[in-house]
Design an enzyme around this catalytic site. Structure first.
Site, PDB file in Angstrom:
ATOM      1  N   ASP A   1     -12.517  36.945  30.667  1.00 44.84           N
ATOM      2  CA  ASP A   1     -11.150  36.431  30.812  1.00 44.84           C
ATOM      3  C   ASP A   1     -11.038  35.165  29.967  1.00 44.84           C
ATOM      4  O   ASP A   1     -12.011  34.758  29.306  1.00 44.84           O
ATOM      5  CB  ASP A   1     -10.778  36.195  32.282  1.00 44.84           C
ATOM      6  CG  ASP A   1     -11.635  35.126  32.957  1.00 44.84           C
ATOM      7  OD1 ASP A   1     -12.306  34.347  32.242  1.00 44.84           O
ATOM      8  OD2 ASP A   1     -11.646  35.071  34.196  1.00 44.84           O
TER       9      ASP A   1
ATOM     10  N   ASP B   1     -10.713  35.098  42.112  1.00 47.26           N
ATOM     11  CA  ASP B   1     -11.114  34.002  41.237  1.00 47.26           C
ATOM     12  C   ASP B   1     -10.033  32.922  41.221  1.00 47.26           C
ATOM     13  O   ASP B   1      -8.858  33.216  41.469  1.00 47.26           O
ATOM     14  CB  ASP B   1     -11.346  34.513  39.817  1.00 47.26           C
ATOM     15  CG  ASP B   1     -12.581  35.406  39.718  1.00 47.26           C
ATOM     16  OD1 ASP B   1     -13.459  35.279  40.588  1.00 47.26           O
ATOM     17  OD2 ASP B   1     -12.653  36.227  38.782  1.00 47.26           O
TER      18      ASP B   1
ATOM     19  N   ARG C   1     -11.457  42.669  35.148  1.00 41.77           N
ATOM     20  CA  ARG C   1     -11.848  42.053  33.887  1.00 41.77           C
ATOM     21  C   ARG C   1     -12.619  43.036  33.006  1.00 41.77           C
ATOM     22  O   ARG C   1     -12.441  43.093  31.787  1.00 41.77           O
ATOM     23  CB  ARG C   1     -12.738  40.828  34.143  1.00 41.77           C
ATOM     24  CG  ARG C   1     -12.015  39.610  34.658  1.00 41.77           C
ATOM     25  CD  ARG C   1     -13.002  38.463  34.860  1.00 41.77           C
ATOM     26  NE  ARG C   1     -13.791  38.613  36.077  1.00 41.77           N
ATOM     27  CZ  ARG C   1     -14.929  37.962  36.315  1.00 41.77           C
ATOM     28  NH1 ARG C   1     -15.431  37.155  35.397  1.00 41.77           N
ATOM     29  NH2 ARG C   1     -15.565  38.121  37.451  1.00 41.77           N
TER      30      ARG C   1
ATOM     31  N   TYR D   1      -3.469  45.793  41.383  1.00 41.35           N
ATOM     32  CA  TYR D   1      -3.410  44.608  40.534  1.00 41.35           C
ATOM     33  C   TYR D   1      -2.438  44.819  39.385  1.00 41.35           C
ATOM     34  O   TYR D   1      -2.229  45.954  38.929  1.00 41.35           O
ATOM     35  CB  TYR D   1      -4.789  44.304  39.922  1.00 41.35           C
ATOM     36  CG  TYR D   1      -5.864  43.973  40.915  1.00 41.35           C
ATOM     37  CD1 TYR D   1      -6.116  42.651  41.289  1.00 41.35           C
ATOM     38  CD2 TYR D   1      -6.640  44.983  41.493  1.00 41.35           C
ATOM     39  CE1 TYR D   1      -7.106  42.347  42.206  1.00 41.35           C
ATOM     40  CE2 TYR D   1      -7.638  44.686  42.411  1.00 41.35           C
ATOM     41  CZ  TYR D   1      -7.868  43.362  42.765  1.00 41.35           C
ATOM     42  OH  TYR D   1      -8.850  43.063  43.676  1.00 41.35           O
TER      43      TYR D   1
END
Length: 307
Positions: free
Chosen positions: A81, A39, A180, A67
């Site tokens: 988010d 993203d 997310r 991550y």
């Protein structure tokens, strides 16, 4: 023309498509793809596949990824988010870190996730975010199983700000995982609205941020004629497979699509497929369509002139 995997550090504010577009202009070549969309507000490892390495795109997509995510307790948004509209907001205090660590342990393994409506997952041939942009929020989103290999709470990362509680986690996961959604799931288990406030992809397979170049670095290396040394072989995307080096006569048979009997290679397990290499370069992947098959089938070939 370059060939191989170019690990890029994607900076925040750019789409993955932006990176590919700019790389094509810098390298003056069209045949560039990428593995694993990030993203715009996410930074970190983005693998660019140059030239013939675009053939390993599907395999690079399957590489495990790591991550580092910051979670915010006290806010729930439409996008899971901080880029989305706020749906719920509360003031939080007295958060028990040990409770969070206990929740993280329950999320390791194969879990079921429902992707967020603001995502690129396709339902009935259309991406979910396209439904969201049209105000169609009643679309039925199928859940799917994803693999979480490890989640760790980063000690001393926690802090309070403006009535919200923030903390950081490291996640190692398989293909298709929405970090997310992990952030919001943690909040659900705590009965507190939550969202992801920051995300960095720290690795894709064995390729880490330390391997990565920014686009400005790519330009500099190109000017200094040192870029070739920064490009990784396509074989990095095939790390889950066994490799078998074969002689020239066998390599020619492979490139012609000849099928072999599994008993010709008694020391190898073909259940997950095997990469045949010549001169240490992958030329094909063979596998068993069924575990009881005696003949190996060709899964992928990588065109190469054999000498």
């Amino acid at each position: 023309m370059f060939d191989g995997i170019l690990p890029i550090y994607k900076e925040r504010g750019m789409t993955s498509h932006d990176v590919v577009f700019k790389a094509r202009k810098i390298l003056k070549m069209k045949k560039i793809g990428h593995s694993g969309t990030l993203d715009p507000e996410v930074d970190g490892v983005l693998l660019l596949l140059l030239g013939g390495a675009t053939k390993v795109s599907d395999y690079a997509m399957d590489l495990g990824k790591s991550y580092r995510a910051e979670v915010c307790l006290g806010i729930k948004t439409t996008t899971e988010d901080l880029t989305g509209e706020i749906l719920e907001e509360i003031t939080v205090k007295g958060i028990d870190i040990s409770e969070i660590k206990g929740i993280l342990k329950t999320m390791v393994g194969e879990i079921e996730q429902t992707p967020p409506i603001y995502s690129a997952v396709k339902v009935n041939g259309r991406k979910l975010y396209e439904y969201a942009r049209r105000g169609q929020f009643d679309v039925e989103i199928p859940s799917r199983k994803v693999n979480i290999y490890n989640i760790e709470f980063i000690d001393n990362s926690e802090y309070y700000k403006d009535g919200k509680f923030y903390f950081t986690i490291d996640i190692n996961c398989g293909k298709g995982t929405y970090v997310r959604t992990i952030a919001t799931s943690i909040g659900e288990k705590l009965n507190i609205p939550s969202t992801m406030s920051k995300l960095t992809r720290t690795s894709s397979g064995k390729i880490t941020i330390d391997h990565c170049l920014k686009l400005a670095d790519v330009e500099k290396c190109l000017e200094e004629n040192t870029l070739e040394g920064k490009i990784l072989k396509k074989e990095y995307a095939l790390e889950e497979y066994q490799f078998m080096e074969i002689p020239l006569f066998r390599a020619k048979q492979v490139m012609n699509g000849l099928r072999f009997r599994r008993n010709q290679f008694p020391d190898y397990d073909f259940s997950n497929g095997i990469v045949f290499t010549y001169n240490n370069e992958a030329i094909a992947i063979y596998y068993l369509k069924d575990k009881d098959d005696e003949l190996l089938s060709v899964k992928t070939t990588f065109p190469k002139i054999l000498e």
